[in-house]
Design a protein around this motif. Structure first.
Motif, PDB file in Angstrom:
ATOM      1  N   ALA A 189      96.997 -77.376  72.242  1.00 33.75           N
ATOM      2  CA  ALA A 189      97.735 -76.376  73.011  1.00 33.75           C
ATOM      3  C   ALA A 189      99.151 -76.875  73.293  1.00 33.75           C
ATOM      4  N   VAL A 190     100.072 -75.933  73.450  1.00 30.73           N
ATOM      5  CA  VAL A 190     101.428 -76.300  73.841  1.00 30.73           C
ATOM      6  C   VAL A 190     101.369 -76.924  75.236  1.00 30.73           C
ATOM      7  N   ASN A 191     102.402 -77.607  75.642  1.00 38.05           N
ATOM      8  CA  ASN A 191     102.398 -78.275  76.944  1.00 38.05           C
ATOM      9  C   ASN A 191     102.458 -77.304  78.109  1.00 38.05           C
ATOM     10  N   GLN A 192     103.262 -76.254  77.970  1.00 36.02           N
ATOM     11  CA  GLN A 192     103.535 -75.376  79.111  1.00 36.02           C
ATOM     12  C   GLN A 192     103.619 -73.926  78.664  1.00 36.02           C
ATOM     13  N   VAL A 193     103.006 -73.028  79.435  1.00 38.01           N
ATOM     14  CA  VAL A 193     103.152 -71.589  79.243  1.00 38.01           C
ATOM     15  C   VAL A 193     103.565 -70.984  80.576  1.00 38.01           C
ATOM     16  N   ASP A 194     104.655 -70.255  80.570  1.00 37.57           N
ATOM     17  CA  ASP A 194     105.090 -69.524  81.759  1.00 37.57           C
ATOM     18  C   ASP A 194     104.245 -68.251  81.815  1.00 37.57           C
ATOM     19  N   ILE A 195     103.261 -68.218  82.718  1.00 34.54           N
ATOM     20  CA  ILE A 195     102.335 -67.088  82.719  1.00 34.54           C
ATOM     21  C   ILE A 195     103.005 -65.776  83.111  1.00 34.54           C
ATOM     22  N   GLN A 196     104.108 -65.859  83.832  1.00 31.03           N
ATOM     23  CA  GLN A 196     104.846 -64.631  84.152  1.00 31.03           C
ATOM     24  C   GLN A 196     105.458 -64.036  82.884  1.00 31.03           C
ATOM     25  N   LYS A 197     105.983 -64.895  82.014  1.00 33.62           N
ATOM     26  CA  LYS A 197     106.551 -64.422  80.745  1.00 33.62           C
ATOM     27  C   LYS A 197     105.459 -64.016  79.759  1.00 33.62           C
ATOM     28  N   TYR A 198     104.316 -64.696  79.830  1.00 33.05           N
ATOM     29  CA  TYR A 198     103.211 -64.407  78.912  1.00 33.05           C
ATOM     30  C   TYR A 198     102.526 -63.084  79.250  1.00 33.05           C
ATOM     31  N   ARG A 256      83.901 -56.947  65.800  1.00 36.04           N
ATOM     32  CA  ARG A 256      83.316 -56.410  64.569  1.00 36.04           C
ATOM     33  C   ARG A 256      83.509 -54.909  64.409  1.00 36.04           C
ATOM     34  N   LYS A 257      83.613 -54.166  65.510  1.00 35.87           N
ATOM     35  CA  LYS A 257      83.756 -52.708  65.440  1.00 35.87           C
ATOM     36  C   LYS A 257      85.221 -52.256  65.351  1.00 35.87           C
ATOM     37  N   CYS A 258      86.147 -53.142  65.629  1.00 36.49           N
ATOM     38  CA  CYS A 258      87.566 -52.781  65.659  1.00 36.49           C
ATOM     39  C   CYS A 258      88.094 -52.528  64.246  1.00 36.49           C
ATOM     40  N   VAL A 259      88.799 -51.400  64.081  1.00 39.94           N
ATOM     41  CA  VAL A 259      89.382 -51.083  62.768  1.00 39.94           C
ATOM     42  C   VAL A 259      90.911 -50.966  62.829  1.00 39.94           C
ATOM     43  N   SER A 260      91.490 -50.830  64.027  1.00 33.19           N
ATOM     44  CA  SER A 260      92.947 -50.765  64.164  1.00 33.19           C
ATOM     45  C   SER A 260      93.340 -50.852  65.640  1.00 33.19           C
ATOM     46  N   ASN A 261      94.630 -50.906  65.854  1.00 34.67           N
ATOM     47  CA  ASN A 261      95.219 -50.850  67.196  1.00 34.67           C
ATOM     48  C   ASN A 261      94.637 -51.853  68.194  1.00 34.67           C
ATOM     49  N   ILE A 262      94.466 -53.082  67.766  1.00 33.25           N
ATOM     50  CA  ILE A 262      93.949 -54.107  68.676  1.00 33.25           C
ATOM     51  C   ILE A 262      95.102 -54.626  69.527  1.00 33.25           C
ATOM     52  N   SER A 263      94.867 -54.649  70.832  1.00 34.71           N
ATOM     53  CA  SER A 263      95.889 -55.179  71.731  1.00 34.71           C
ATOM     54  C   SER A 263      95.230 -55.855  72.923  1.00 34.71           C
ATOM     55  N   ALA A 264      96.017 -56.669  73.596  1.00 31.37           N
ATOM     56  CA  ALA A 264      95.581 -57.346  74.814  1.00 31.37           C
ATOM     57  C   ALA A 264      96.678 -57.167  75.851  1.00 31.37           C
ATOM     58  N   HIS A 265      96.282 -56.878  77.061  1.00 32.22           N
ATOM     59  CA  HIS A 265      97.227 -56.739  78.162  1.00 32.22           C
ATOM     60  C   HIS A 265      96.833 -57.738  79.239  1.00 32.22           C
ATOM     61  N   TYR A 266      97.793 -58.588  79.621  1.00 28.20           N
ATOM     62  CA  TYR A 266      97.546 -59.628  80.603  1.00 28.20           C
ATOM     63  C   TYR A 266      98.361 -59.365  81.861  1.00 28.20           C
ATOM     64  N   ILE A 267      97.722 -59.577  83.018  1.00 26.93           N
ATOM     65  CA  ILE A 267      98.431 -59.508  84.296  1.00 26.93           C
ATOM     66  C   ILE A 267      98.133 -60.783  85.073  1.00 26.93           C
ATOM     67  N   VAL A 268      99.081 -61.233  85.871  1.00 28.89           N
ATOM     68  CA  VAL A 268      98.884 -62.414  86.695  1.00 28.89           C
ATOM     69  C   VAL A 268      98.298 -61.962  88.023  1.00 28.89           C
ATOM     70  N   ASN A 269      97.133 -62.486  88.350  1.00 24.07           N
ATOM     71  CA  ASN A 269      96.479 -62.152  89.611  1.00 24.07           C
ATOM     72  C   ASN A 269      97.038 -63.013  90.737  1.00 24.07           C
ATOM     73  N   ALA A 270      96.791 -62.617  91.962  1.00 18.51           N
ATOM     74  CA  ALA A 270      97.289 -63.343  93.134  1.00 18.51           C
ATOM     75  C   ALA A 270      96.813 -64.794  93.150  1.00 18.51           C
ATOM     76  N   ASP A 271      95.616 -65.062  92.619  1.00 19.69           N
ATOM     77  CA  ASP A 271      95.076 -66.429  92.608  1.00 19.69           C
ATOM     78  C   ASP A 271      95.503 -67.223  91.378  1.00 19.69           C
ATOM     79  N   GLY A 311      88.387 -58.620  81.381  1.00 21.31           N
ATOM     80  CA  GLY A 311      87.961 -59.967  81.737  1.00 21.31           C
ATOM     81  C   GLY A 311      88.983 -60.678  82.592  1.00 21.31           C
ATOM     82  N   VAL A 312      88.751 -61.973  82.756  1.00 19.58           N
ATOM     83  CA  VAL A 312      89.669 -62.808  83.520  1.00 19.58           C
ATOM     84  C   VAL A 312      89.795 -64.154  82.815  1.00 19.58           C
ATOM     85  N   ALA A 313      91.005 -64.701  82.850  1.00 12.60           N
ATOM     86  CA  ALA A 313      91.291 -66.000  82.245  1.00 12.60           C
ATOM     87  C   ALA A 313      91.620 -67.000  83.348  1.00 12.60           C
ATOM     88  N   TYR A 314      90.958 -68.143  83.287  1.00 10.51           N
ATOM     89  CA  TYR A 314      91.102 -69.183  84.296  1.00 10.51           C
ATOM     90  C   TYR A 314      91.871 -70.358  83.706  1.00 10.51           C
TER      91      TYR A 314
END
Length: 182
Positions: free
Chosen positions: A32-41, A57-72, A93-96
């Motif tokens: 992994a890179v050393n640092q990710v600015d989660i606000q920019k990410y 497996r079911k996806c055929v197009s238009n795959i996207s991910a939207h990330y938001i920074v939670n208060a924690d 989901g949530v990423a920790y």
């Protein structure tokens, strides 16, 4: 003549062994890179390509991910894609964060009440991200999963190839990448 054939065989065998060690030496364990600015990410990312995986497996197009920074300081994740019948499906989901630099995350798509269960979170490592946070390469400690993400639905071919080279350097089998349209 027999001695010549044995010598040729020995030299050929030695060359093959050397080449196999050279090929292995050219790849390194994903890092992994050393640092990710989660606000920019944070924000919307379009998936340009991914290695085959059960959850997509079911996806055929238009795959996207939207990330938001939670208060924690965790990240909310909303993955979506179009399936064969034209319907859009999504998974929330949530990423920790797993390191100080926020470049290693563990992601869970279980319902909130079940996210505490051990061994149910997947690795999400940012392996490469450009300075403007427009393109990212995401994988994990193994070479099982890989995604190339972009802020735009299309990615310049030269940039795409550059990210493929990084993936290849880390030992990913880029011949298995799946590219879907947006």
């Amino acid at each position: 003549m027999k001695m010549l054939l044995k010598s040729v065989f020995a030299v050929t065998a030695l060359a093959i062994i050397c080449l196999s060690f050279t090929a292995q030496a050219e790849t390194v364990t994903p890092r992994a890179v050393n640092q990710v600015d989660i606000q920019k990410y944070a924000g919307k990312w379009y998936e340009i390509a991914h290695l085959p995986m059960y959850f997509q497996r079911k996806c055929v197009s238009n795959i996207s991910a939207h990330y938001i920074v939670n208060a924690d300081q965790t990240m909310g994740v909303l993955n979506s894609c179009r399936i064969e019948n034209g319907e859009m499906i999504s998974s929330e989901g949530v990423a920790y964060p797993q390191n100080q630099g926020n470049s290693k995350l563990k992601v869970s798509f279980l319902p909130p009440g079940l996210r505490w269960i051990p061994f149910t979170k997947g690795h999400y490592w940012v392996l490469r991200v450009d300075p403007e946070y427009k393109v990212a390469l995401v994988g994990g400690p193994s070479t099982k999963y890989l995604w190339i993400l972009s802020r735009e639905p299309q990615l310049d071919e030269a940039i795409y190839k550059s990210y493929l080279e990084t993936a290849k350097y880390y030992g990913y089998d880029i011949t298995k990448l799946i590219k879907l349209s947006h």
